[in-house]
Motif scaffolding. Structure first.
Motif, PDB file in Angstrom:
ATOM      1  N   GLY A  75      25.336  46.875  45.252  1.00  0.00           N
ATOM      2  CA  GLY A  75      25.089  45.537  44.715  1.00  0.00           C
ATOM      3  C   GLY A  75      25.868  45.270  43.447  1.00  0.00           C
ATOM      4  N   THR A  76      25.967  46.280  42.594  1.00  0.00           N
ATOM      5  CA  THR A  76      26.728  46.139  41.355  1.00  0.00           C
ATOM      6  C   THR A  76      28.210  45.929  41.661  1.00  0.00           C
ATOM      7  N   CYS A  77      28.738  46.734  42.580  1.00  0.00           N
ATOM      8  CA  CYS A  77      30.145  46.577  42.970  1.00  0.00           C
ATOM      9  C   CYS A  77      30.387  45.188  43.569  1.00  0.00           C
ATOM     10  N   TYR A  78      29.491  44.744  44.436  1.00  0.00           N
ATOM     11  CA  TYR A  78      29.662  43.443  45.083  1.00  0.00           C
ATOM     12  C   TYR A  78      29.568  42.307  44.073  1.00  0.00           C
ATOM     13  N   ALA A  79      28.607  42.398  43.147  1.00  0.00           N
ATOM     14  CA  ALA A  79      28.453  41.345  42.143  1.00  0.00           C
ATOM     15  C   ALA A  79      29.689  41.270  41.247  1.00  0.00           C
ATOM     16  N   LEU A  80      30.185  42.421  40.840  1.00  0.00           N
ATOM     17  CA  LEU A  80      31.389  42.457  40.006  1.00  0.00           C
ATOM     18  C   LEU A  80      32.592  41.888  40.755  1.00  0.00           C
ATOM     19  N   ALA A  81      32.775  42.336  41.992  1.00  0.00           N
ATOM     20  CA  ALA A  81      33.896  41.846  42.800  1.00  0.00           C
ATOM     21  C   ALA A  81      33.790  40.338  43.026  1.00  0.00           C
ATOM     22  N   SER A  82      32.587  39.860  43.314  1.00  0.00           N
ATOM     23  CA  SER A  82      32.398  38.423  43.544  1.00  0.00           C
ATOM     24  C   SER A  82      32.738  37.618  42.293  1.00  0.00           C
ATOM     25  N   ALA A  83      32.271  38.091  41.143  1.00  0.00           N
ATOM     26  CA  ALA A  83      32.556  37.389  39.891  1.00  0.00           C
ATOM     27  C   ALA A  83      34.057  37.345  39.620  1.00  0.00           C
ATOM     28  N   LEU A  84      34.749  38.442  39.881  1.00  0.00           N
ATOM     29  CA  LEU A  84      36.191  38.482  39.642  1.00  0.00           C
ATOM     30  C   LEU A  84      36.952  37.591  40.612  1.00  0.00           C
ATOM     31  N   VAL A  85      36.553  37.599  41.877  1.00  0.00           N
ATOM     32  CA  VAL A  85      37.241  36.751  42.867  1.00  0.00           C
ATOM     33  C   VAL A  85      36.985  35.274  42.572  1.00  0.00           C
ATOM     34  N   VAL A  86      35.751  34.931  42.230  1.00  0.00           N
ATOM     35  CA  VAL A  86      35.443  33.543  41.901  1.00  0.00           C
ATOM     36  C   VAL A  86      36.252  33.107  40.680  1.00  0.00           C
ATOM     37  N   SER A  87      36.361  33.979  39.679  1.00  0.00           N
ATOM     38  CA  SER A  87      37.167  33.659  38.493  1.00  0.00           C
ATOM     39  C   SER A  87      38.626  33.461  38.879  1.00  0.00           C
ATOM     40  N   ALA A  88      39.135  34.292  39.781  1.00  0.00           N
ATOM     41  CA  ALA A  88      40.524  34.155  40.222  1.00  0.00           C
ATOM     42  C   ALA A  88      40.747  32.823  40.924  1.00  0.00           C
ATOM     43  N   PHE A  89      39.836  32.433  41.822  1.00  0.00           N
ATOM     44  CA  PHE A  89      39.976  31.150  42.507  1.00  0.00           C
ATOM     45  C   PHE A  89      39.781  29.990  41.550  1.00  0.00           C
ATOM     46  N   HIS A  90      39.045  30.217  40.486  1.00  0.00           N
ATOM     47  CA  HIS A  90      38.790  29.172  39.507  1.00  0.00           C
ATOM     48  C   HIS A  90      40.044  28.859  38.694  1.00  0.00           C
ATOM     49  N   CYS A  91      40.877  29.873  38.441  1.00  0.00           N
ATOM     50  CA  CYS A  91      42.024  29.635  37.552  1.00  0.00           C
ATOM     51  C   CYS A  91      43.386  29.721  38.243  1.00  0.00           C
ATOM     52  N   CYS A  92      43.451  30.139  39.487  1.00  0.00           N
ATOM     53  CA  CYS A  92      44.743  30.302  40.165  1.00  0.00           C
ATOM     54  C   CYS A  92      44.787  29.485  41.454  1.00  0.00           C
ATOM     55  N   GLN A  93      45.973  29.403  42.018  1.00  0.00           N
ATOM     56  CA  GLN A  93      46.148  28.710  43.292  1.00  0.00           C
ATOM     57  C   GLN A  93      45.514  29.524  44.418  1.00  0.00           C
ATOM     58  N   PRO A  94      44.804  28.880  45.355  1.00  0.00           N
ATOM     59  CA  PRO A  94      44.149  29.605  46.448  1.00  0.00           C
ATOM     60  C   PRO A  94      45.107  30.467  47.271  1.00  0.00           C
ATOM     61  N   GLY A  95      46.325  29.986  47.512  1.00  0.00           N
ATOM     62  CA  GLY A  95      47.276  30.761  48.296  1.00  0.00           C
ATOM     63  C   GLY A  95      47.647  32.076  47.625  1.00  0.00           C
ATOM     64  N   THR A  96      47.761  32.060  46.311  1.00  0.00           N
ATOM     65  CA  THR A  96      48.104  33.267  45.570  1.00  0.00           C
ATOM     66  C   THR A  96      46.959  34.266  45.609  1.00  0.00           C
ATOM     67  N   VAL A  97      45.750  33.807  45.336  1.00  0.00           N
ATOM     68  CA  VAL A  97      44.588  34.696  45.326  1.00  0.00           C
ATOM     69  C   VAL A  97      44.338  35.255  46.724  1.00  0.00           C
ATOM     70  N   SER A  98      44.439  34.412  47.733  1.00  0.00           N
ATOM     71  CA  SER A  98      44.214  34.870  49.108  1.00  0.00           C
ATOM     72  C   SER A  98      45.228  35.940  49.494  1.00  0.00           C
ATOM     73  N   SER A  99      46.464  35.739  49.084  1.00  0.00           N
ATOM     74  CA  SER A  99      47.499  36.719  49.411  1.00  0.00           C
ATOM     75  C   SER A  99      47.174  38.076  48.789  1.00  0.00           C
ATOM     76  N   ILE A 100      46.696  38.078  47.575  1.00  0.00           N
ATOM     77  CA  ILE A 100      46.339  39.329  46.911  1.00  0.00           C
ATOM     78  C   ILE A 100      45.112  39.951  47.573  1.00  0.00           C
ATOM     79  N   GLN A 101      44.193  39.126  48.039  1.00  0.00           N
ATOM     80  CA  GLN A 101      42.985  39.642  48.683  1.00  0.00           C
ATOM     81  C   GLN A 101      43.282  40.407  49.968  1.00  0.00           C
ATOM     82  N   TYR A 102      44.435  40.145  50.584  1.00  0.00           N
ATOM     83  CA  TYR A 102      44.778  40.864  51.802  1.00  0.00           C
ATOM     84  C   TYR A 102      44.871  42.365  51.555  1.00  0.00           C
ATOM     85  N   SER A 103      45.084  42.755  50.303  1.00  0.00           N
ATOM     86  CA  SER A 103      45.169  44.183  50.007  1.00  0.00           C
ATOM     87  C   SER A 103      43.829  44.889  50.250  1.00  0.00           C
TER      88      SER A 103
END
Length: 162
Positions: A75-103
């Motif tokens: 749960g801690t890992c998921y909450a941290l990851a969710s917060a970071l991904v949401v922050s990334a989508f909040h400040c960056c272009q969706p195409g860029t963040v999605s591309s990085i998420q493929y990793s």
């Protein structure tokens, strides 16, 4: 003819999850000026807890100490990851963040190997590698096109001596 083997409920759940997550990221991107990233992360976690709680009522079993530890760590890992991904989508272009998420594909295979000794198939490694490389190329070509489209700002002229 291509075959999907046995279409299992887990495959449908993963596909449904991906679609719902994509819609969520689009909502975040569209509404990023109205809500903070923390608010979006909180809403997602609260909904997850609510839905999971309702679904587990009919088959509730008391967790052991070991299960509590795994649940808290996960749960801690998921909450941290969710917060970071949401922050990334909040400040960056969706195409860029999605591309990085493929990793995630390669990270999942690497961690599965290191933690559980789960050796990925050659097809999974090649397929994951192709997807990650394509995502990185997308980011690279997008950044190059943004550099070309960027306005050229002239340097200020030096002030003349009095």
């Amino acid at each position: 003819a291509p075959s999907f083997g046995n279409l299992e409920i887990a495959m449908l759940a993963a596909l449904t999850s991906a679609v719902i997550e994509s819609v969520g990221f689009l909502i975040i991107t569209h509404n990023k000026h109205r809500e903070s990233p923390q608010a979006f992360a909180f809403y997602g976690m609260a909904l997850l807890v609510l839905v999971s709680g309702v679904l587990s009522i009919s088959d509730y079993q008391t967790m052991t100490s070991e299960h509590w530890l795994v649940s808290i760590a996960g749960g801690t890992c998921y909450a941290l990851a969710s917060a970071l991904v949401v922050s990334a989508f909040h400040c960056c272009q969706p195409g860029t963040v999605s591309s990085i998420q493929y990793s995630q594909l390669l990270w999942g295979m690497l961690l599965g190997l290191l933690i559980w000794g789960d050796v990925p198939t050659t097809q999974a490694m090649v397929g994951g590698g192709v997807i990650v490389v394509a995502g990185l190329l997308l980011i690279f070509t997008k950044s190059k096109s943004n550099e070309k489209d960027a306005p050229v700002v002239p340097e200020p002229l030096p002030k003349a001596a009095p």
